[in-house]
Each structure stands twice: as C-alpha cells, then as structure tokens.
Design a protein around this motif. Sequence first.
Motif, PDB file in Angstrom:
ATOM      1  N   VAL A 232       0.288   3.999  -9.914  1.00  0.00           N
ATOM      2  CA  VAL A 232       0.144   2.457  -9.549  1.00  0.00           C
ATOM      3  C   VAL A 232      -0.969   1.735 -10.171  1.00  0.00           C
ATOM      4  O   VAL A 232      -2.170   2.300  -9.872  1.00  0.00           O
ATOM      5  N   HIS A 233      -0.625   0.767 -10.676  1.00  0.00           N
ATOM      6  CA  HIS A 233      -1.873   0.066 -11.644  1.00  0.00           C
ATOM      7  C   HIS A 233      -1.677  -1.460 -11.073  1.00  0.00           C
ATOM      8  O   HIS A 233      -1.016  -2.280 -11.599  1.00  0.00           O
TER       9      HIS A 233
ATOM     10  N   PRO B 270       9.621  -3.656   0.788  1.00  0.00           N
ATOM     11  CA  PRO B 270       8.547  -4.044   0.595  1.00  0.00           C
ATOM     12  C   PRO B 270       8.715  -4.619  -0.878  1.00  0.00           C
ATOM     13  O   PRO B 270       7.724  -5.274  -1.442  1.00  0.00           O
ATOM     14  N   LEU B 271       9.640  -4.294  -1.887  1.00  0.00           N
ATOM     15  CA  LEU B 271       9.597  -4.647  -3.572  1.00  0.00           C
ATOM     16  C   LEU B 271      10.682  -5.719  -3.443  1.00  0.00           C
ATOM     17  O   LEU B 271      10.811  -6.235  -4.527  1.00  0.00           O
ATOM     18  N   ARG B 272      11.475  -5.985  -2.287  1.00  0.00           N
ATOM     19  CA  ARG B 272      12.331  -6.945  -2.399  1.00  0.00           C
ATOM     20  C   ARG B 272      11.982  -8.601  -2.780  1.00  0.00           C
ATOM     21  O   ARG B 272      10.886  -8.770  -2.624  1.00  0.00           O
TER      22      ARG B 272
ATOM     23  N   ALA C 127       3.067   4.446  -4.409  1.00  0.00           N
ATOM     24  CA  ALA C 127       3.582   5.854  -5.059  1.00  0.00           C
ATOM     25  C   ALA C 127       4.305   6.665  -4.162  1.00  0.00           C
ATOM     26  O   ALA C 127       5.312   7.253  -4.476  1.00  0.00           O
ATOM     27  N   ALA C 128       3.641   6.890  -2.842  1.00  0.00           N
ATOM     28  CA  ALA C 128       4.311   7.649  -1.895  1.00  0.00           C
ATOM     29  C   ALA C 128       5.848   7.558  -1.655  1.00  0.00           C
ATOM     30  O   ALA C 128       6.717   8.043  -1.296  1.00  0.00           O
ATOM     31  N   LEU C 129       5.796   6.013  -1.255  1.00  0.00           N
ATOM     32  CA  LEU C 129       7.112   5.533  -0.574  1.00  0.00           C
ATOM     33  C   LEU C 129       8.291   5.482  -1.737  1.00  0.00           C
ATOM     34  O   LEU C 129       9.266   6.095  -1.524  1.00  0.00           O
ATOM     35  N   LEU C 130       7.798   5.385  -3.153  1.00  0.00           N
ATOM     36  CA  LEU C 130       8.961   5.568  -4.230  1.00  0.00           C
ATOM     37  C   LEU C 130       9.266   6.771  -4.221  1.00  0.00           C
ATOM     38  O   LEU C 130      10.556   7.151  -4.831  1.00  0.00           O
ATOM     39  N   GLY C 131       7.912   7.644  -4.515  1.00  0.00           N
ATOM     40  CA  GLY C 131       8.554   9.550  -4.639  1.00  0.00           C
ATOM     41  C   GLY C 131       9.396   9.630  -3.779  1.00  0.00           C
ATOM     42  O   GLY C 131      10.263  10.558  -3.956  1.00  0.00           O
ATOM     43  N   ALA C 132       9.197   9.306  -2.326  1.00  0.00           N
ATOM     44  CA  ALA C 132      10.172   9.779  -1.122  1.00  0.00           C
ATOM     45  C   ALA C 132      11.500   9.413  -1.474  1.00  0.00           C
ATOM     46  O   ALA C 132      12.546   9.896  -0.914  1.00  0.00           O
ATOM     47  N   MET C 133      11.704   8.271  -2.239  1.00  0.00           N
ATOM     48  CA  MET C 133      12.995   7.618  -2.530  1.00  0.00           C
ATOM     49  C   MET C 133      14.017   8.385  -3.664  1.00  0.00           C
ATOM     50  O   MET C 133      14.794   8.010  -3.995  1.00  0.00           O
TER      51      MET C 133
ATOM     52  N   PRO D  37       0.755  -1.042   0.045  1.00  0.00           N
ATOM     53  CA  PRO D  37       0.098   0.029   0.063  1.00  0.00           C
ATOM     54  C   PRO D  37       0.872   1.279  -0.021  1.00  0.00           C
ATOM     55  O   PRO D  37       2.228   1.337   0.490  1.00  0.00           O
ATOM     56  N   ARG D  38       0.342   2.393  -0.465  1.00  0.00           N
ATOM     57  CA  ARG D  38       0.956   3.459  -0.494  1.00  0.00           C
ATOM     58  C   ARG D  38       2.363   3.622  -1.320  1.00  0.00           C
ATOM     59  O   ARG D  38       3.263   4.232  -0.896  1.00  0.00           O
TER      60      ARG D  38
END
Length: 118
Positions: free
Chosen positions: A40-41, A79-81, A22-28, A19-20
């Motif tokens: 995110v789709h 979370p994407l590992r 887009a915000a997590l990746l944007g912050a990185m 969840p969330r």
Amino acid sequence: MYLIHAKLRPPAVGVDLPPRLAALLGAMTVPEDRLEHIAVHPDAVPYPTLGLYLMADSLREAEQRAQRLGRRWVTDVSPLRGWQLVSAEAPLVAPFYDRLLSSSGLGGLIGPGPLPSS
C-alpha cells in the motif's frame, strides 16, 4: 509474477486509505485471484496506489485481473466504498532508473555521460 499498480481516487479530498488495508484485502482474496502480495502506497501522487503482485501467464492477464480485483474491492469492501479505481497497469520503471543514472553522473537515456553507451 507481475507488479501491477492499482490507483484509487478517494471519494473526497482529505480521505485517506483505511489502516491495515493490505491485510483486509488479502483476507478477501481467493486462490483464483493468484494474488501473492499487496503493498500500500497511501502517499503516491496523484492517487494512493496499491502494488499488486500477481501470478499470471501474461502482462495483459495480470492487468485484467488487477482491474477485476480493484473493482471488486471498491464495491465490496466497506472502507473502500466511494473510492474509484482509476487504473490498474504495470508501472513504467524506465524513467525512474534513467533519473537515477542521470543524477549519478553516469548519464542515461536523457543525458550524456562518460560511458560510450550513454
């Protein structure tokens, strides 16, 4: 600005994007990534897809940047590992619009219609 679709393969069947995301990746991201927006789709077929809006001087540069970002995210974002970047390329929109035209009765590239240009 270019829209690039980054398709991600989950580590196992039934694993969903966090969840969330887009915000997590944007912050990185950093300014050098030139990332403007993430969509995110999670239900895209055959793989969940990130729509990356990137500033770039060419499509090739945008796709290369999206590949670098995707590889970085599946490596560095916990979370994407285990997820894999399948592809990062501009989506083909012509088939989508052709389907819209065909279903409207106006014809399109794949079918005749009432307009001479179809």
